[in-house]
Every structure is written in C-alpha cells, then in structure tokens.
Design an enzyme around this catalytic site. Structure first.
Site, PDB file in Angstrom:
ATOM      1  CB  THR A   1      -1.281   0.983  -4.234  1.00 15.05           C
ATOM      2  OG1 THR A   1      -0.656   1.453  -2.967  1.00 15.05           O
ATOM      3  CG2 THR A   1      -1.847  -0.292  -4.279  1.00 15.05           C
TER       4      THR A   1
ATOM      5  CG  HIS B   1      -0.152   0.028   2.396  1.00 16.33           C
ATOM      6  ND1 HIS B   1       0.171   1.256   2.991  1.00 16.33           N
ATOM      7  CD2 HIS B   1       0.052  -0.589   3.686  1.00 16.33           C
ATOM      8  CE1 HIS B   1       0.627   1.349   3.988  1.00 16.33           C
ATOM      9  NE2 HIS B   1       0.559   0.090   4.634  1.00 16.33           N
ATOM     10  CB  CYS B   2       1.018   4.479  -1.641  1.00 19.50           C
ATOM     11  SG  CYS B   2      -0.377   4.344  -2.570  1.00 19.50           S
ATOM     12  CB  SER B   3      -1.419   7.890   1.203  1.00 16.84           C
ATOM     13  OG  SER B   3       0.015   8.347   1.811  1.00 16.84           O
TER      14      SER B   3
END
Length: 265
Positions: free
Chosen positions: A164, A156-158
């Site tokens: 992602t 994941h990222c934010s």
C-alpha cells in the site's frame, strides 16, 4: 469529509491522501483516494464512517493465500471489488507479515530472522519495482484511480504499509507531489500504529516467551531505508521515476493526465 479528519479504530493507519500539494500547486482532492490496511478488523462503529466515504471501488493487493486466512473485509454499500495480487512466494516476508498480524506460529520463519528482517524488507521494496506481479498490479491500480467511476477509491494490502505504501508513492509521484511530502506521508504509519504494534508484540511474547523482538519489529513498521531501497531500484533500472512510470509500469501520458484531472483540485 476532508483530508486527515477521520479515523477507523480497526484500521488505525487508514488515511485520506487529500490535501497534499501536487502538480501546479493543486491539492489532492479530499475523500477521493484512501489507503488502508485490510478491513476485516473494522469495528461496528467504523462502518458508518466508511459509509460516509462511500467508496466506489476497493482494490485489494493481497494474494488469495493471504485473503483466505484473514477476516473478510467489512464493507459498506456495494463497491466494486478488484483483486490485484502483488505477491511473490519467493519472498517469505509477505507470509511472515500475515503470520505476525494473525498470531500464527512463527517457527517456520527462523531463517528470515537470521538473514536480518530489515534487509529482507529492503529486498521486498526493490522487488516492488521489478517484480512481474508488482508492476502489473500497481499499474492497474493507477489506471483504476484515473477513472471517475472508481472514485472514491480505497486500496489496501494486509498491514497497509508496504505494498500500500509503495502504491501510494507511485500515485502521489504521478500526481506531482514532491518527494519530501511523499516520504512524510509514508512515515506517518509508525506513529499511527504505535499502540497496535505494542499489542501485537505483547501478544507474541505471551505465545513465545523467547521472542526476538528485534527480528519482528522491522516487519511491523516502515523505515526510511525501505523507501530508499525502492527509490534506488527505480534509479538503477530506469534512471528516473518518470521513466519508471512510463516504461516500468506502462502508464501513458493520457493515464497520468486523467489521474490528475480526477484527483487534483
């Protein structure tokens, strides 16, 4: 757990990549490769579902500066945690997305709005292909996914849509999934997050009555032209995606072979 049959309330665009058709007509294994947004907003009811997945490894593509201002990931068990920051402070879109998601003051991003956020988003996707930390982070994530001890792997990222999303493009292309299916998977973000976007925009309107929604929406959704910008940069710099995998990311034939052995039925 099979592909597409579960959801996390606190991570509405989380999804299993299982079921997509890869090389030789083999399907991506269910419950092995899962993309999500940051997991700090998972509900108590989400945790048993994550526990059923039982991730062995969680890859976080955020920079430390993003991690420190966000709620800590809520995890189950003791997965291996790997931080592979794909981040460039020269691209304020990264911090802008975090600021939007966390409800922070956006006055510092007036210049970004004037530039046109769709153009800024396209620039980010081009940077995904050429940026030093992008190439390093994405390549190492693929190597992790190619090793059995790291599966199931959650990454994941934010917001779980851009970094992602591009890592998903890389993984699925390496697995032999065709571009039309990859595009469809990428664009699933928008219907999955429609209600969340509405909540975010309304909250922002309450804080900033003069909010320019047209400047905010491009960072809250994915668009075909963002993906096109990434693909175009791959062709411009490397000629083809296969060469990008090999030369741009340094992924060897052995890594690609192992990835397919681990993730294709």
């Amino acid at each position: 757990m099979s592909g597409w049959d579960w959801e996390l309330v606190g991570a509405p665009n989380a999804r299993d990549l299982g079921g997509l058709i890869g090389a030789g007509g083999r399907r991506v294994r269910a419950g092995r490769l899962v993309r999500t947004p940051a997991l700090g907003r998972l509900t108590d009811d989400d945790l048993p579902m994550l526990g059923k997945l039982a991730p062995a490894c969680v890859v976080d593509l955020r920079d430390h500066s993003e991690v420190t201002v966000a709620p800590a990931d809520r995890l189950v068990g003791a997965p291996r945690l790997v931080h592979l920051p794909v981040y460039d402070p020269e691209h304020p879109v990264f911090t802008y997305i975090s600021a939007v998601l966390l409800g922070h003051d956006l006055s510092a991003y007036a210049e970004l709005a004037r530039q046109g956020t769709p153009a800024a988003m396209a620039a980010i996707y081009r940077w995904f292909v050429t940026g030093v930390s992008a190439r390093a982070g994405f390549a190492e994530a693929v190597r992790l996914a190619a090793r059995a001890e790291n599966l199931p792997l959650v990454y994941h990222c934010s917001a779980g849509k851009d970094r992602t999303g591009w890592l998903t493009v890389i993984l699925l292309t390496a697995l032999g999934v065709d571009e039309d299916a990859i595009r469809a998977e990428y664009l699933r973000n928008n219907p999955l997050t429609e209600s969340l976007r509405a909540v975010i925009v309304e909250a922002m309107r309450r804080r900033q009555p003069a909010l320019d929604v047209a400047a905010v929406l491009p960072v809250l959704e994915v668009r075909p032209e963002y993906l096109d910008a990434g693909y175009d940069e791959v062709r411009r710099v490397h000629g083809s995606f296969d060469v990008y995998l090999r030369d741009g990311l340094g992924l060897t034939d052995d890594v690609i072979r192992s990835l397919r052995e681990q993730l294709l039925e």
